[in-house]
Design a protein around this motif. Sequence first.
Motif, PDB file in Angstrom:
ATOM      1  N   HIS A 163       0.851  -1.172   0.000  1.00  0.00           N
ATOM      2  CA  HIS A 163       0.000   0.000   0.000  1.00  0.00           C
ATOM      3  C   HIS A 163       0.904   1.245   0.000  1.00  0.00           C
ATOM      4  N   PRO A 164       0.348   2.419  -0.180  1.00  0.00           N
ATOM      5  CA  PRO A 164       1.177   3.631  -0.112  1.00  0.00           C
ATOM      6  C   PRO A 164       1.927   3.726   1.217  1.00  0.00           C
ATOM      7  N   ASN A 165       3.150   4.228   1.176  1.00  0.00           N
ATOM      8  CA  ASN A 165       4.000   4.414   2.359  1.00  0.00           C
ATOM      9  C   ASN A 165       4.399   3.092   3.028  1.00  0.00           C
ATOM     10  N   GLU A 166       4.474   2.019   2.257  1.00  0.00           N
ATOM     11  CA  GLU A 166       4.923   0.739   2.795  1.00  0.00           C
ATOM     12  C   GLU A 166       6.167   0.253   2.063  1.00  0.00           C
ATOM     13  N   ARG A 167       6.965  -0.559   2.767  1.00  0.00           N
ATOM     14  CA  ARG A 167       8.134  -1.180   2.159  1.00  0.00           C
ATOM     15  C   ARG A 167       8.285  -2.575   2.738  1.00  0.00           C
ATOM     16  N   ILE A 168       9.029  -3.433   2.029  1.00  0.00           N
ATOM     17  CA  ILE A 168       9.328  -4.775   2.514  1.00  0.00           C
ATOM     18  C   ILE A 168      10.799  -4.840   2.891  1.00  0.00           C
ATOM     19  N   ASP A 169      11.083  -5.329   4.109  1.00  0.00           N
ATOM     20  CA  ASP A 169      12.453  -5.500   4.583  1.00  0.00           C
ATOM     21  C   ASP A 169      12.745  -6.974   4.801  1.00  0.00           C
ATOM     22  N   ASP A 170      13.991  -7.345   4.582  1.00  0.00           N
ATOM     23  CA  ASP A 170      14.455  -8.713   4.792  1.00  0.00           C
ATOM     24  C   ASP A 170      14.822  -8.893   6.261  1.00  0.00           C
ATOM     25  N   LEU A 171      14.344  -9.979   6.885  1.00  0.00           N
ATOM     26  CA  LEU A 171      14.656 -10.244   8.283  1.00  0.00           C
ATOM     27  C   LEU A 171      15.910 -11.085   8.466  1.00  0.00           C
ATOM     28  N   SER A 172      16.574 -11.450   7.379  1.00  0.00           N
ATOM     29  CA  SER A 172      17.810 -12.251   7.452  1.00  0.00           C
ATOM     30  C   SER A 172      17.580 -13.540   8.236  1.00  0.00           C
ATOM     31  N   LEU A 173      16.423 -14.163   8.005  1.00  0.00           N
ATOM     32  CA  LEU A 173      16.070 -15.377   8.721  1.00  0.00           C
ATOM     33  C   LEU A 173      15.268 -16.284   7.801  1.00  0.00           C
ATOM     34  N   GLY A 174      15.951 -17.173   7.113  1.00  0.00           N
ATOM     35  CA  GLY A 174      15.271 -18.162   6.296  1.00  0.00           C
ATOM     36  C   GLY A 174      14.351 -17.576   5.253  1.00  0.00           C
ATOM     37  N   GLY A 175      14.694 -16.402   4.731  1.00  0.00           N
ATOM     38  CA  GLY A 175      13.875 -15.798   3.695  1.00  0.00           C
ATOM     39  C   GLY A 175      12.685 -15.016   4.190  1.00  0.00           C
ATOM     40  N   ARG A 176      12.529 -14.891   5.504  1.00  0.00           N
ATOM     41  CA  ARG A 176      11.389 -14.146   6.031  1.00  0.00           C
ATOM     42  C   ARG A 176      11.533 -12.661   5.764  1.00  0.00           C
TER      43      ARG A 176
ATOM     44  N   THR B 133       6.688   3.401   5.991  1.00  0.00           N
ATOM     45  CA  THR B 133       7.783   4.374   5.971  1.00  0.00           C
ATOM     46  C   THR B 133       7.435   5.632   6.752  1.00  0.00           C
ATOM     47  N   ASP B 134       6.145   5.855   7.029  1.00  0.00           N
ATOM     48  CA  ASP B 134       5.726   7.036   7.777  1.00  0.00           C
ATOM     49  C   ASP B 134       5.387   6.702   9.221  1.00  0.00           C
ATOM     50  N   GLY B 135       5.751   5.503   9.670  1.00  0.00           N
ATOM     51  CA  GLY B 135       5.487   5.080  11.040  1.00  0.00           C
ATOM     52  C   GLY B 135       6.760   4.620  11.717  1.00  0.00           C
ATOM     53  N   PHE B 136       6.603   4.036  12.903  1.00  0.00           N
ATOM     54  CA  PHE B 136       7.762   3.559  13.645  1.00  0.00           C
ATOM     55  C   PHE B 136       8.161   2.173  13.131  1.00  0.00           C
ATOM     56  N   CYS B 137       9.388   2.042  12.667  1.00  0.00           N
ATOM     57  CA  CYS B 137       9.910   0.759  12.196  1.00  0.00           C
ATOM     58  C   CYS B 137      10.750   0.117  13.295  1.00  0.00           C
TER      59      CYS B 137
ATOM     60  N   THR C 180       6.524  12.749  30.383  1.00  0.00           N
ATOM     61  CA  THR C 180       7.078  13.981  30.946  1.00  0.00           C
ATOM     62  C   THR C 180       8.541  14.177  30.603  1.00  0.00           C
ATOM     63  N   SER C 181       9.194  13.161  29.976  1.00  0.00           N
ATOM     64  CA  SER C 181      10.627  13.280  29.714  1.00  0.00           C
ATOM     65  C   SER C 181      10.902  13.387  28.236  1.00  0.00           C
ATOM     66  N   GLY C 182      11.743  14.344  27.853  1.00  0.00           N
ATOM     67  CA  GLY C 182      12.170  14.469  26.469  1.00  0.00           C
ATOM     68  C   GLY C 182      11.089  15.039  25.569  1.00  0.00           C
ATOM     69  N   ALA C 183      11.479  15.347  24.367  1.00  0.00           N
ATOM     70  CA  ALA C 183      10.538  15.840  23.369  1.00  0.00           C
ATOM     71  C   ALA C 183       9.779  14.669  22.778  1.00  0.00           C
ATOM     72  N   VAL C 184       8.463  14.744  22.770  1.00  0.00           N
ATOM     73  CA  VAL C 184       7.655  13.664  22.212  1.00  0.00           C
ATOM     74  C   VAL C 184       7.823  13.648  20.702  1.00  0.00           C
ATOM     75  N   SER C 185       8.054  12.458  20.127  1.00  0.00           N
ATOM     76  CA  SER C 185       8.319  12.323  18.701  1.00  0.00           C
ATOM     77  C   SER C 185       7.122  12.777  17.879  1.00  0.00           C
ATOM     78  N   MET C 186       7.390  13.280  16.709  1.00  0.00           N
ATOM     79  CA  MET C 186       6.325  13.654  15.794  1.00  0.00           C
ATOM     80  C   MET C 186       5.713  12.401  15.189  1.00  0.00           C
ATOM     81  N   GLY C 187       4.411  12.402  15.046  1.00  0.00           N
ATOM     82  CA  GLY C 187       3.734  11.251  14.459  1.00  0.00           C
ATOM     83  C   GLY C 187       3.219  10.331  15.544  1.00  0.00           C
ATOM     84  N   GLU C 188       1.966   9.913  15.436  1.00  0.00           N
ATOM     85  CA  GLU C 188       1.323   9.108  16.466  1.00  0.00           C
ATOM     86  C   GLU C 188       2.060   7.802  16.702  1.00  0.00           C
ATOM     87  N   GLY C 189       2.454   7.103  15.616  1.00  0.00           N
ATOM     88  CA  GLY C 189       3.120   5.812  15.766  1.00  0.00           C
ATOM     89  C   GLY C 189       4.451   5.933  16.473  1.00  0.00           C
TER      90      GLY C 189
END
Length: 248
Positions: A8-21, A27-31, A130-139
């Motif tokens: 879907h839009p804003n998605e990518r596939i990454d290799d897990l380096s585990l038996g082809g998984r 790409t617009d969320g927390f990876c 209460t600690s640090g700057a909260v990251s941008m983006g809900e995810g």
Amino acid sequence: MSEFMRLHPNERIDDLSLGGRQIIQRTDGFCFSMDAVLLAHFPHMTGRERVLDLGTGTGVIPLLIADHAAAVTAVELSPVQTELAARNVRMNQLTEKITVREGDYRAPSALFACAEYDLVFSNPPYRPVTSGAVSMGEGRAAARHEITATLADTVHAAAYALRHGGRLAMVHLPERLGEIVFALHAEHLAVKRLRMVQPRMDKAPNLMLIEAVKGAALTGMRHEPALIVRDAQGQYTEEIRVIYGGRI
């Protein structure tokens, strides 16, 4: 391309380096990052464990441990992440091993039975709001800060899920060790293994891996040698390379 791998839009596939998984991420969320991979490799597993992953995100930990567990339940609050996790399970043909459930583990009885699991994984938000700057983006914000679940919420859910003698495996910040031990003790969990993660040999730890046992005595904690991520030349250490299947 199969329907599960069709992006879907804003998605990518990454290799897990585990038996082809592979894993689909937004790409617009927390990876997922190295902390999840290190956590997945921390507990010793026999293949007989009933496993729960609290806050699974896109399902990376279940995908990494599936071959070493009897069954895995992956719980996630975000509908978007839950849908991705379910697609990742189907894409990797693990529907008979991994079950994905959408819900809030602050109400654990709505998601799983009491004392149902042998091992619980948790890669929780590290910082209070209460600690640090909260990251941008809900995810990103929810993944890094305790917006939807506090440390106490996470430990309570794990304690509810675990049988007596069951284990909680958690990755967290060294600076919160005191709070974590206190929260675990309140839920009758005792730390039995502790391993610090250092970016380099000459750097202070920036992560820690904890294994706690439900109903165990407070004595007998094993403080293991630090896991060093990079050597003096800035290259990944052999242990990190082995964890990643030599593909890092």
